[in-house]
Design a protein around this motif. Structure first.
Motif, PDB file in Angstrom:
ATOM      1  N   HIS A   1      77.158  77.019  12.654  1.00  0.00           N
ATOM      2  CA  HIS A   1      77.428  76.763  14.076  1.00  0.00           C
ATOM      3  C   HIS A   1      76.164  76.906  14.926  1.00  0.00           C
ATOM      4  O   HIS A   1      75.899  76.074  15.792  1.00  0.00           O
ATOM      5  CB  HIS A   1      78.527  77.688  14.598  1.00  0.00           C
ATOM      6  N   ALA A   2      75.388  77.952  14.681  1.00  0.00           N
ATOM      7  CA  ALA A   2      74.150  78.155  15.454  1.00  0.00           C
ATOM      8  C   ALA A   2      73.187  76.994  15.231  1.00  0.00           C
ATOM      9  O   ALA A   2      72.565  76.500  16.180  1.00  0.00           O
ATOM     10  CB  ALA A   2      73.499  79.481  15.079  1.00  0.00           C
ATOM     11  N   THR A   3      73.070  76.537  13.999  1.00  0.00           N
ATOM     12  CA  THR A   3      72.185  75.407  13.685  1.00  0.00           C
ATOM     13  C   THR A   3      72.693  74.128  14.345  1.00  0.00           C
ATOM     14  O   THR A   3      71.914  73.362  14.932  1.00  0.00           O
ATOM     15  CB  THR A   3      72.066  75.225  12.161  1.00  0.00           C
ATOM     16  N   ASP A   4      74.001  73.888  14.268  1.00  0.00           N
ATOM     17  CA  ASP A   4      74.592  72.687  14.882  1.00  0.00           C
ATOM     18  C   ASP A   4      74.417  72.656  16.393  1.00  0.00           C
ATOM     19  O   ASP A   4      74.284  71.589  16.988  1.00  0.00           O
ATOM     20  CB  ASP A   4      76.097  72.603  14.576  1.00  0.00           C
ATOM     21  N   LEU A   5      74.442  73.829  17.041  1.00  0.00           N
ATOM     22  CA  LEU A   5      74.413  73.901  18.502  1.00  0.00           C
ATOM     23  C   LEU A   5      73.031  74.212  19.071  1.00  0.00           C
ATOM     24  O   LEU A   5      72.845  74.173  20.286  1.00  0.00           O
ATOM     25  CB  LEU A   5      75.428  74.945  18.984  1.00  0.00           C
TER      26      LEU A   5
END
Length: 168
Positions: free
Chosen positions: A155-159
């Protein structure tokens, strides 16, 4: 010592105008629904801020949820202009801490271990205005089918591209 430094700067600097500018805190609820859906979360669920009666001046909060067809967990995204990645890194209560990069950003991953009823993983990510904190929580004794740290990293990478840009 500080007063002497200020006097020296003012005394040697000539005319100086303007005021100090506070670092503006990024709004974690500004993440568009499309980005929430693209990272695998339910775009119809968005819990803004803290519960009624709770005030946390140094953190903004927005919470998202995995869709019902996936295993239920929450992704909380916090933002602060008063904290930095080093705050998490220096806190000895953090379990299984490790340094990492999210995009080109300094980051620190850890587990809180606050309760046997909560499985979690957290990542503090550096932004120019302070820090953004991503937290995945499986609560109520739910046993995760996947590693919470892998989920929060995804999630952190995607956002990450939605966070305030790093200076170039």
């Amino acid at each position: 010592m500080v007063v002497a430094g200020v006097v020296l700067l003012v005394g040697c600097g000539g005319d100086v105008e303007g005021t100090a500018v506070a670092r503006e805190r990024w709004d974690p609820c500004s993440i568009p629904d499309e980005a929430i859906e693209a990272t695998g979360l339910d775009p119809t669920y968005r819990d803004v801020g803290w519960d009624e009666g709770i005030v946390v001046d140094d953190w903004a909060l927005c919470t998202y949820r995995a869709p019902a067809e996936r295993q239920s967990y929450f992704l909380s995204v916090f933002s602060s202009n008063e904290h930095e990645v080093s705050d998490a890194r220096d806190d000895k209560r953090r379990l299984n801490g490790r340094d990492l990069q999210i995009g080109d950003r300094d980051a620190f991953q850890y587990e809180s271990g606050v309760s046997d009823a909560v499985q979690d993983c957290n990542i503090f990510v550096a932004v120019p205005t302070g820090v953004v904190w991503f937290a995945v929580d499986f609560a109520g004794g739910i046993e995760p089918r996947s590693d919470p740290c892998g989920i929060v990293r995804t999630h952190a990478t995607d956002l990450e591209h939605l966070l305030p840009p790093l200076p170039r």
